[in-house]
Design a protein around this motif. Structure first.
Motif, PDB file in Angstrom:
ATOM      1  N   THR A  30       0.822  -1.200   0.000  1.00 19.48           N
ATOM      2  CA  THR A  30       0.000   0.000   0.000  1.00 19.48           C
ATOM      3  C   THR A  30       0.861   1.257   0.000  1.00 19.48           C
ATOM      4  OG1 THR A  30      -1.769  -1.136   1.187  1.00 19.48           O
ATOM      5  CG2 THR A  30      -1.793   1.262   1.250  1.00 19.48           C
ATOM      6  N   HIS A  31       1.911   1.244   0.787  1.00 20.95           N
ATOM      7  CA  HIS A  31       2.820   2.387   0.843  1.00 20.95           C
ATOM      8  C   HIS A  31       3.435   2.663  -0.536  1.00 20.95           C
ATOM      9  CE1 HIS A  31       6.059   5.041   2.081  1.00 20.95           C
ATOM     10  NE2 HIS A  31       6.946   4.192   1.580  1.00 20.95           N
ATOM     11  N   ALA A  32       3.937   1.628  -1.187  1.00 29.27           N
ATOM     12  CA  ALA A  32       4.578   1.800  -2.490  1.00 29.27           C
ATOM     13  C   ALA A  32       3.564   2.184  -3.565  1.00 29.27           C
ATOM     14  CB  ALA A  32       5.305   0.517  -2.878  1.00 29.27           C
ATOM     15  N   TYR A  33       2.400   1.544  -3.548  1.00 34.80           N
ATOM     16  CA  TYR A  33       1.378   1.809  -4.566  1.00 34.80           C
ATOM     17  C   TYR A  33       0.871   3.248  -4.460  1.00 34.80           C
ATOM     18  CZ  TYR A  33      -3.004   1.462  -7.151  1.00 34.80           C
ATOM     19  OH  TYR A  33      -4.026   1.673  -8.040  1.00 34.80           O
ATOM     20  N   ASP A  34       0.543   3.680  -3.246  1.00 36.80           N
ATOM     21  CA  ASP A  34       0.040   5.042  -3.055  1.00 36.80           C
ATOM     22  C   ASP A  34       1.082   6.081  -3.462  1.00 36.80           C
ATOM     23  OD1 ASP A  34      -2.355   4.108  -2.163  1.00 36.80           O
ATOM     24  OD2 ASP A  34      -1.926   4.390  -0.042  1.00 36.80           O
ATOM     25  N   ALA A  35       2.343   5.810  -3.129  1.00 35.86           N
ATOM     26  CA  ALA A  35       3.398   6.750  -3.478  1.00 35.86           C
ATOM     27  C   ALA A  35       3.491   6.916  -4.992  1.00 35.86           C
ATOM     28  CB  ALA A  35       4.732   6.266  -2.914  1.00 35.86           C
ATOM     29  N   TYR A  36       3.399   5.816  -5.726  1.00 37.53           N
ATOM     30  CA  TYR A  36       3.438   5.906  -7.188  1.00 37.53           C
ATOM     31  C   TYR A  36       2.221   6.639  -7.731  1.00 37.53           C
ATOM     32  CZ  TYR A  36       2.673   4.520 -12.032  1.00 37.53           C
ATOM     33  OH  TYR A  36       2.409   4.542 -13.382  1.00 37.53           O
ATOM     34  N   MET A  37       1.031   6.272  -7.286  1.00 37.49           N
ATOM     35  CA  MET A  37      -0.188   6.849  -7.847  1.00 37.49           C
ATOM     36  C   MET A  37      -0.292   8.344  -7.581  1.00 37.49           C
ATOM     37  SD  MET A  37      -1.643   4.529  -9.555  1.00 37.49           S
ATOM     38  CE  MET A  37      -3.124   5.461  -9.934  1.00 37.49           C
ATOM     39  N   HIS A  38       0.166   8.806  -6.439  1.00 41.31           N
ATOM     40  CA  HIS A  38      -0.001  10.212  -6.080  1.00 41.31           C
ATOM     41  C   HIS A  38       1.185  11.080  -6.454  1.00 41.31           C
ATOM     42  CE1 HIS A  38      -3.822   9.737  -4.069  1.00 41.31           C
ATOM     43  NE2 HIS A  38      -3.345   8.677  -3.453  1.00 41.31           N
ATOM     44  N   ASN A  39       2.270  10.490  -6.890  1.00 46.12           N
ATOM     45  CA  ASN A  39       3.446  11.274  -7.239  1.00 46.12           C
ATOM     46  C   ASN A  39       3.955  11.038  -8.653  1.00 46.12           C
ATOM     47  OD1 ASN A  39       4.432  12.614  -4.514  1.00 46.12           O
ATOM     48  ND2 ASN A  39       3.865  10.518  -4.002  1.00 46.12           N
ATOM     49  N   ALA A  40       3.554   9.963  -9.299  1.00 45.57           N
ATOM     50  CA  ALA A  40       4.160   9.639 -10.593  1.00 45.57           C
ATOM     51  C   ALA A  40       3.174   9.267 -11.684  1.00 45.57           C
ATOM     52  CB  ALA A  40       5.170   8.505 -10.422  1.00 45.57           C
ATOM     53  N   PHE A  41       2.078   8.611 -11.395  1.00 49.56           N
ATOM     54  CA  PHE A  41       1.148   8.173 -12.436  1.00 49.56           C
ATOM     55  C   PHE A  41       0.744   9.357 -13.304  1.00 49.56           C
ATOM     56  CE2 PHE A  41      -2.059   5.576 -14.343  1.00 49.56           C
ATOM     57  CZ  PHE A  41      -3.117   6.417 -14.596  1.00 49.56           C
ATOM     58  N   PRO A  42       0.736   9.222 -14.662  1.00 50.73           N
ATOM     59  CA  PRO A  42       0.885   7.999 -15.445  1.00 50.73           C
ATOM     60  C   PRO A  42       2.290   7.742 -15.993  1.00 50.73           C
ATOM     61  CG  PRO A  42       0.050   9.713 -16.848  1.00 50.73           C
ATOM     62  CD  PRO A  42       0.271  10.339 -15.507  1.00 50.73           C
ATOM     63  N   ALA A  43       3.316   8.249 -15.347  1.00 50.23           N
ATOM     64  CA  ALA A  43       4.678   7.948 -15.780  1.00 50.23           C
ATOM     65  C   ALA A  43       4.978   6.468 -15.574  1.00 50.23           C
ATOM     66  CB  ALA A  43       5.684   8.798 -15.002  1.00 50.23           C
ATOM     67  N   SER A  44       6.093   6.009 -16.140  1.00 48.84           N
ATOM     68  CA  SER A  44       6.434   4.593 -16.043  1.00 48.84           C
ATOM     69  C   SER A  44       6.682   4.159 -14.611  1.00 48.84           C
ATOM     70  CB  SER A  44       7.680   4.292 -16.889  1.00 48.84           C
ATOM     71  OG  SER A  44       7.424   4.497 -18.255  1.00 48.84           O
ATOM     72  N   GLU A  45       7.400   4.990 -13.850  1.00 53.71           N
ATOM     73  CA  GLU A  45       7.769   4.577 -12.515  1.00 53.71           C
ATOM     74  C   GLU A  45       7.976   5.790 -11.619  1.00 53.71           C
ATOM     75  OE1 GLU A  45      11.384   2.401 -13.005  1.00 53.71           O
ATOM     76  OE2 GLU A  45      12.600   4.190 -13.332  1.00 53.71           O
ATOM     77  N   LEU A  46       8.217   5.530 -10.337  1.00 50.99           N
ATOM     78  CA  LEU A  46       8.481   6.557  -9.347  1.00 50.99           C
ATOM     79  C   LEU A  46       9.917   6.439  -8.857  1.00 50.99           C
ATOM     80  CD1 LEU A  46       7.496   8.743  -7.239  1.00 50.99           C
ATOM     81  CD2 LEU A  46       7.016   6.798  -5.725  1.00 50.99           C
ATOM     82  N   LYS A  47      10.621   7.565  -8.800  1.00 51.21           N
ATOM     83  CA  LYS A  47      11.945   7.586  -8.189  1.00 51.21           C
ATOM     84  C   LYS A  47      11.759   7.628  -6.673  1.00 51.21           C
ATOM     85  CE  LYS A  47      14.070   9.982 -12.112  1.00 51.21           C
ATOM     86  NZ  LYS A  47      14.806  11.203 -12.545  1.00 51.21           N
TER      87      LYS A  47
END
Length: 361
Positions: free
Chosen positions: A43-60
């Motif tokens: 959940t921590h990793a998924y939320d971080a990606y969705m709220h900071n990076a989507f729709p990019a390929s990935e989150l730094k």
């Protein structure tokens, strides 16, 4: 798990294997604790990606900035790769929302693609050679191997799991609000989606996010949300919804239904990857362009793993779509490698030339 195993089953002095040869039963409390830990980490990793990076390929992960996975420059790559895990975690509502996010992004990029083709025709310079628009209509070179295991494999597994577990589970009101906006997390942050929307929808008289198109937004990593979140935030409350609300409705019109959309995306990316197999031996190139096929000057040298481990995804795609070309191509590549194994040692090399069939390493 390893600590538990070593604690209950020490290694024997002679066999270097656990005494008794069996794993001990794990206490229910330990199993439950492990499950909660894994779900919290996900959940921590998924939320971080969705709220900071989507729709990019990935989150730094350190800077919380959108990034691009250089081997697979595909929009929403992390979300595609995560879909089946959402079902495994029991977060059915977020899975349904994610399917609709991909559907919206696919439709938006398809409109942009068709508009670009029309513009090219009018200017007598046809720069858009491909006939298919959508989520994967991007002029990018991608790794055949990585795109197969992460995009094609992710879509196929999510499709099959949706058919098995998503019937009559999620209410439409948990996916969209009254205006057609896809809900996100605890619904305080929302991702734009509307079949009629040409640009991101507006809320309280202001545009959400940016007026960038789908391909440009995916390239820059823009996400249309109403508020920013820290990289460490855990705001996804979709899995905390009461299951009774999602499973007891008597009105089928109010229930979100999975319609096979992920298989459509899988079929599309499969067709875009298929030109990689056009070699004299059937052993594929390692890189393919999603719009134009094999890049000019691309080396025919492929790795053993990259060329010989594609049968599972491509054969499954053939069986699910009824199109035998995918499985045939992947199995031909595997056979081409098999017949070129060393006659003396019965072993394979590391890299092989797909045109000449000679091992390079």
């Amino acid at each position: 798990l390893l600590q538990t195993h070593l604690h209950y089953a020490p290694f024997g002095p002679e066999t270097n294997s656990p005494v008794g040869g069996e794993f001990p039963p794990m206490p229910p409390s330990k199993i439950e604790a492990n499950k909660q830990l894994l779900q919290s980490m996900f959940t921590h990793a998924y939320d971080a990606y969705m709220h900071n990076a989507f729709p990019a390929s990935e989150l730094k992960p350190l800077t919380c900035q959108p990034g691009k996975f250089n081997l697979v420059k595909v929009p929403a790559l992390t979300l595609i790769d995560t879909l089946d895990t959402l079902i495994i975690m029991g977060n059915f509502t977020e899975f349904a929302r994610s399917v609709e996010r991909l559907r919206f992004l696919d439709a938006m990029m398809n409109r942009e693609f068709q508009a670009s083709k029309e513009k090219s025709k009018r200017s007598k310079h046809n720069n858009e050679k491909g006939e298919r628009g959508g989520l994967f209509s991007i002029n990018q070179n991608v790794s055949l191997f990585e795109t197969t295991i992460r995009v094609l494999g992710g879509l196929l597994s999510a499709h099959q799991m949706a058919l098995a577990f998503m019937a009559n589970i999620v209410m439409k009101s948990d996916v969209w609000d009254e205006s057609g906006v896809i809900l996100s997390g605890d619904s305080n942050a929302r991702v734009v989606s509307s079949d009629k929307a040409e640009t991101p929808a507006k809320d309280d008289g202001e545009e959400v996010g940016s007026t960038m198109g789908g391909a440009q937004a995916a390239e820059s990593g823009v996400i249309h949300v109403e508020e920013e979140h820290d990289c460490t935030s855990e705001v996804d409350a979709a899995s905390k919804k009461k299951k009774g609300k999602n499973s007891t409705s008597s009105n089928i019109a109010l229930i979100w239904e999975y319609d096979g959309f992920l298989l459509e995306l899988a079929h599309d990316i499969g067709k875009r990857l298929l030109p990689a197999f056009d070699t004299d031996t059937g052993i594929p190139y390692g890189t393919v362009n999603l719009m134009h096929g094999i890049p000019p000057g691309e080396t025919p040298v492929a790795s053993l793993a990259g060329a010989g481990t594609l049968s599972l995804e491509f054969e499954l795609l053939s069986r699910l779509t009824g199109d035998p070309s995918f499985g045939k191509a992947a199995k031909l590549a595997t056979r081409a490698l098999w017949i070129r194994r060393s006659p003396e040692l019965n072993l394979f090399g590391k890299h092989i030339d797909g045109q000449s069939g000679k091992w390079r390493e």
